[in-house]
Scaffold this motif. Structure first.
Motif: not given
Length: 507
Positions: A217, A293, A453, A456, A461, A463-464, A467
């Protein structure tokens, strides 16, 4: 679309074309487009592409997508990249392509892979340093092939990039990779999320050949002025690390944390499970890679002939189903499903082995071959159809069962691909996986996943996980039937026994 709402661009460089998706901050697709590029097959078993064709298709797809919504290009805040995994793009010291890219489906390094696993450096070291077997499609064996067969070209190589990372270089002028795609090179220590100096030393490959790594990300590079002009975008836009195609599609499916897995039934079949900790199979029966992630990993089981086996059945043994489907105005696969549904679970003892092109997971054996086992004079065309569906699904379920055996939670399976359109097949998956299955409510492409991503990375967002929770929706949840699941255990057992006795061909 609000006039000043930020947008995010996902670019996925596939084998046949480049797909672009533009999403807003809620994950709604604002625009999308695809542009094709060619593949070259110069010799049997060889598969190559000119990276400049990826650049041309990327320009075309981005321009087509942004033209769909006035002012769209000016609102793009970040870019995410995905692409076909494993390919080798060899660059010289000036950043020029040394030779056409050798792709994921190229098998010229088969003998080298056999050598690497048997003795030099051996399977034990490969598993210890990377957690995975090595396959001809992986990147590092291609470099070794170049060193042995194209020494003059190899001597010029200063950087070895994966396809999407070459596109990043073209977009930013910088060399950078990320863990999920690097996991498929055969020289990446997935547990440590770093290049394996020990394995590179054993193979006599320089660490300098490979790019630095940043998590998926993170906006690790920026769009250059020249690339911005070509694409019609603003210079300086952040470019997220992105992901290999399978990890990117998993993010697009909401498979970010352990408990939810995805199963794509296309020509091949891919079962993908996120893992909250590093673990690998003892002998590499499953791919164990880094996820897109941070500090998460994933297992991936790849079945080479899933829907491809059913297509073979249709084309060779069920042409009457094609004719019947045309008369009724439906798909021939629906006719095959109707035939299969007329036969009881177990196909009256008939077993289909879907190893028409060898197998990868959970039977890593390119020499194994498929067929029907237990064929009896009492069996008819309905039995052939039923056995084919059961054999393919048993192969996929073998990957799910192996993931469970490693301690991975399987709460829900999200189905995609052409096979997921069949209610009959979805029900069989639920029962044979012994898990609830569902469909995705909207786009689950790799381009969508890396657009998330990018969002993010831009801070939309935190975090993933956030999202995915905010943007990915499912539908048509189907729970397994306990009685049928028990009956299918016997089917899976017979399939395993038949696989142990299957024929192998000389490679």
């Amino acid at each position: 679309m609000a006039s000043c709402e930020p947008l995010f661009l996902g670019i996925d460089v596939g084998t046949s074309g480049t797909k672009c998706v533009v999403i807003d901050a809620r994950g709604v697709i604002v625009a999308d487009a695809t542009a094709e590029h060619p593949v070259s097959y110069p010799k049997p078993g060889w598969s190559e592409q000119d990276p400049e064709d990826w650049w041309r298709s990327t320009i075309a797809a981005v321009q087509q997508a942004t033209a769909q919504s006035p002012g769209c290009a000016a609102l793009i805040e970040a870019i995410g990249l995905s692409g076909q995994m494993h390919g080798l793009v060899a660059l010289d010291a000036a950043g020029e392509v040394v030779r056409p890219s050798i792709l994921w489906n190229d098998s010229r390094s088969s003998a080298i892979c056999n050598r690497l696993q048997s003795r030099d450096p051996g399977l034990a070291m490969l598993m210890r340093t990377t957690g995975n077997r090595v396959f001809p499609g992986f990147q590092a064996p291609k470099l070794l092939w170049m060193r042995e067969h194209e020494p003059a070209a190899f001597a010029r190589v200063a950087k070895a990039l994966l396809p999407k990372d070459w596109l990043r270089y073209r977009l930013s002028g910088e060399y950078m990779g990320e863990p999920s795609d690097a996991s498929g090179t055969a020289v990446f220590d997935c547990a440590k999320r770093a290049w394996s100096d020990e394995l590179l030393g054993a193979l006599k490959l320089s660490r300098a050949l490979f790019p630095d790594i940043a998590e998926s990300p993170i906006l690790s590079t920026r769009l250059s002025a020249s690339a911005a002009r070509a694409l019609g975008l603003r210079a300086g836009i952040g470019i997220a690390g992105g992901a290999g195609d399978q990890a990117a599609a998993a993010i697009g499916s909401g498979v970010a944390a352990e408990g939810t897995i995805s199963c794509c039934i296309g020509t091949s079949g891919v079962v993908f499970a996120a893992s909250n900790q590093w673990r690998a199979t003892p002998n590499g029966e499953l791919h164990a890679f880094c996820h897109a992630v941070p500090n998460r990993w994933h297992f991936m089981g790849v079945m080479l002939s899933a829907g491809g086996s059913l297509r073979w059945l249709r084309d060779t043994l069920a042409q009457d189903a094609v004719a019947q489907a045309q008369t009724r105005g439906i798909d021939a696969y629906e006719v095959l499903a109707e035939r299969a549904a007329r036969v009881a679970i177990g196909s009256d003892g008939l077993v289909f082995l879907p190893y028409l092109t060898g197998e990868r997971c959970p039977i890593p054996d390119p020499a194994i071959r498929g067929g029907f086992a237990g064929l009896d004079i009492a069996h008819g065309r309905d039995h052939l159809a039923r056995a084919a569906f059961e054999g393919i699904t048993a192969g996929l379920a073998g990957n799910v069962d192996l993931m469970r055996a490693l301690g991975v939670r399987v709460d829900e399976v999200r189905l995609s691909g052409g096979g997921a359109r069949s209610p009959f097949w979805r029900s069989m998956c639920a029962d044979m996986f012994d898990a609830s299955v569902c469909l995705l409510a909207s786009d689950a492409s790799g381009a969508f996943g890396v657009a998330l991503l990018a969002a993010v990375g831009a801070g939309v967002f935190p975090t993933v996980d956030a999202a995915c929770a905010a943007t990915v929706r499912t539908r048509d949840l189907l729970a397994p039937d306990a009685a049928r699941a028990r009956a299918y255990n016997a089917v899976k057992s017979r399939a395993r026994t038949a696989a142990e006795r299957a024929l192998r061909v000389e490679q």
